[in-house]
Write a protein that holds these residues in place. Structure first.
Motif, PDB file in Angstrom:
ATOM      1  N   UNK A 231       3.881  -1.661  -2.084  1.00  0.00           N
ATOM      2  CA  UNK A 231       4.311  -0.267  -1.540  1.00  0.00           C
ATOM      3  C   UNK A 231       3.527   0.761  -2.163  1.00  0.00           C
ATOM      4  N   UNK A 232       3.280   0.723  -3.522  1.00  0.00           N
ATOM      5  CA  UNK A 232       2.362   1.752  -4.122  1.00  0.00           C
ATOM      6  C   UNK A 232       1.126   1.655  -3.849  1.00  0.00           C
ATOM      7  N   UNK A 233       0.454   0.783  -3.110  1.00  0.00           N
ATOM      8  CA  UNK A 233      -0.715   0.802  -2.574  1.00  0.00           C
ATOM      9  C   UNK A 233      -1.014   1.898  -1.308  1.00  0.00           C
ATOM     10  N   UNK A 234       0.044   2.119  -0.584  1.00  0.00           N
ATOM     11  CA  UNK A 234       0.380   2.804   0.283  1.00  0.00           C
ATOM     12  C   UNK A 234       0.193   4.281   0.092  1.00  0.00           C
ATOM     13  N   UNK A 235      -1.071   4.902   0.623  1.00  0.00           N
ATOM     14  CA  UNK A 235      -1.197   6.281   0.096  1.00  0.00           C
ATOM     15  C   UNK A 235      -0.717   7.301   1.316  1.00  0.00           C
ATOM     16  N   UNK A 236      -0.630   8.664   0.888  1.00  0.00           N
ATOM     17  CA  UNK A 236      -0.265   9.587   2.049  1.00  0.00           C
ATOM     18  C   UNK A 236      -0.904   9.337   3.561  1.00  0.00           C
TER      19      UNK A 236
ATOM     20  N   UNK B 147       0.259   6.607   5.268  1.00  0.00           N
ATOM     21  CA  UNK B 147       1.571   6.641   5.609  1.00  0.00           C
ATOM     22  C   UNK B 147       1.913   7.567   6.764  1.00  0.00           C
ATOM     23  N   UNK B 148       1.143   8.469   6.893  1.00  0.00           N
ATOM     24  CA  UNK B 148       0.699   9.168   8.321  1.00  0.00           C
ATOM     25  C   UNK B 148       0.507   8.505   9.372  1.00  0.00           C
ATOM     26  N   UNK B 149      -0.543   7.679   9.089  1.00  0.00           N
ATOM     27  CA  UNK B 149      -1.194   6.920  10.302  1.00  0.00           C
ATOM     28  C   UNK B 149      -0.095   5.953  10.610  1.00  0.00           C
ATOM     29  N   UNK B 150       0.753   5.194   9.669  1.00  0.00           N
ATOM     30  CA  UNK B 150       1.898   4.418   9.902  1.00  0.00           C
ATOM     31  C   UNK B 150       2.918   5.283  10.915  1.00  0.00           C
ATOM     32  N   UNK B 151       3.153   6.319  10.619  1.00  0.00           N
ATOM     33  CA  UNK B 151       4.271   7.052  11.113  1.00  0.00           C
ATOM     34  C   UNK B 151       3.970   7.134  12.455  1.00  0.00           C
ATOM     35  N   UNK B 152       2.566   7.834  12.716  1.00  0.00           N
ATOM     36  CA  UNK B 152       1.864   8.164  14.000  1.00  0.00           C
ATOM     37  C   UNK B 152       2.112   6.924  14.970  1.00  0.00           C
ATOM     38  N   UNK B 153       1.742   5.620  14.615  1.00  0.00           N
ATOM     39  CA  UNK B 153       1.749   4.317  15.325  1.00  0.00           C
ATOM     40  C   UNK B 153       3.297   4.249  15.515  1.00  0.00           C
ATOM     41  N   UNK B 154       4.251   4.411  14.652  1.00  0.00           N
ATOM     42  CA  UNK B 154       5.599   4.086  14.744  1.00  0.00           C
ATOM     43  C   UNK B 154       6.173   5.082  15.815  1.00  0.00           C
ATOM     44  N   UNK B 155       5.874   6.389  15.777  1.00  0.00           N
ATOM     45  CA  UNK B 155       6.534   7.165  16.963  1.00  0.00           C
ATOM     46  C   UNK B 155       5.710   6.913  18.166  1.00  0.00           C
TER      47      UNK B 155
ATOM     48  N   UNK C 122      10.158  10.738   3.465  1.00  0.00           N
ATOM     49  CA  UNK C 122      10.975  10.944   2.192  1.00  0.00           C
ATOM     50  C   UNK C 122      11.849   9.582   1.908  1.00  0.00           C
ATOM     51  N   UNK C 123      12.289   9.002   2.916  1.00  0.00           N
ATOM     52  CA  UNK C 123      12.999   7.852   2.983  1.00  0.00           C
ATOM     53  C   UNK C 123      12.158   6.685   2.417  1.00  0.00           C
ATOM     54  N   UNK C 124      10.887   6.549   2.612  1.00  0.00           N
ATOM     55  CA  UNK C 124       9.802   5.542   2.432  1.00  0.00           C
ATOM     56  C   UNK C 124       9.595   5.875   0.859  1.00  0.00           C
ATOM     57  N   UNK C 125       9.481   7.083   0.533  1.00  0.00           N
ATOM     58  CA  UNK C 125       8.902   7.502  -0.810  1.00  0.00           C
ATOM     59  C   UNK C 125      10.319   7.042  -1.722  1.00  0.00           C
TER      60      UNK C 125
END
Length: 156
Positions: free
Chosen positions: A91-96, A99-107, A126-129
């Motif tokens: 989880x710590x290997x996932x940078x900002x 995370x932004x790219x993952x959330x864009x794909x998720x949306x 925030x929940x992911x953090x």
């Protein structure tokens, strides 16, 4: 009625010693067992989006995560303490940016149970953090984790 997810940290060496039976686990989850959770994270109904994000990041399936059959719960997973540091590190290997790219794909393709969270990118980030922070704290303290999905609104 919404499905809600909650992570419960289990103090070092309590699982299998003081918490031995499904009744003990059910009481622990309800807060009526003498052993108390040192940390919890109520992810409410964001559990589907958090799971989809982890799948997007291709976090490896961690061997040793055991499903538990606990009365009155939809599903319960036991994550033993020796597996928690590996998950925390992944989880710590996932940078900002990731995370932004993952959330864009998720949306673009939200899970059926998580469309609202997929649109709330700030809340989901925030929940992911918070999830990363919980895993790191549990890894540092040698805690097991129990993740529970149940029917009901938070606090019920």
């Amino acid at each position: 009625m919404a499905i809600r997810g909650v992570f419960h940290a289990v103090p070092r060496s309590a699982f299998g010693a003081t918490i031995r039976t499904t009744d003990d686990i059910a009481r622990f989850l309800a807060g009526t067992h003498p052993v108390r959770s040192p940390a919890q994270l109520d992810v409410a109904d964001a559990w589907a989006c958090l799971g989809a994000l982890c799948a997007h990041f291709e976090l490896p399936r961690v061997m040793g995560i055991e499903p538990l059959a606990i009365p009155d719960q939809l599903s319960t997973l036991y994550i033993p303490a020796y597996r928690v540091p590996g998950i925390a590190s992944a989880l710590e290997q996932i940078g900002p940016g990731q995370l932004a790219a993952g959330m864009a794909a998720l949306s673009a393709a939200p899970p059926a149970d998580g469309a609202a969270w997929a649109r709330d990118q700030r809340g989901l980030a925030l929940m992911f953090l918070q999830l990363k922070k919980l895993y790191r704290a549990c890894a540092d303290n040698g805690y097991d984790l129990i993740f529970v999905k149940s029917k009901g609104a938070p606090g019920h």
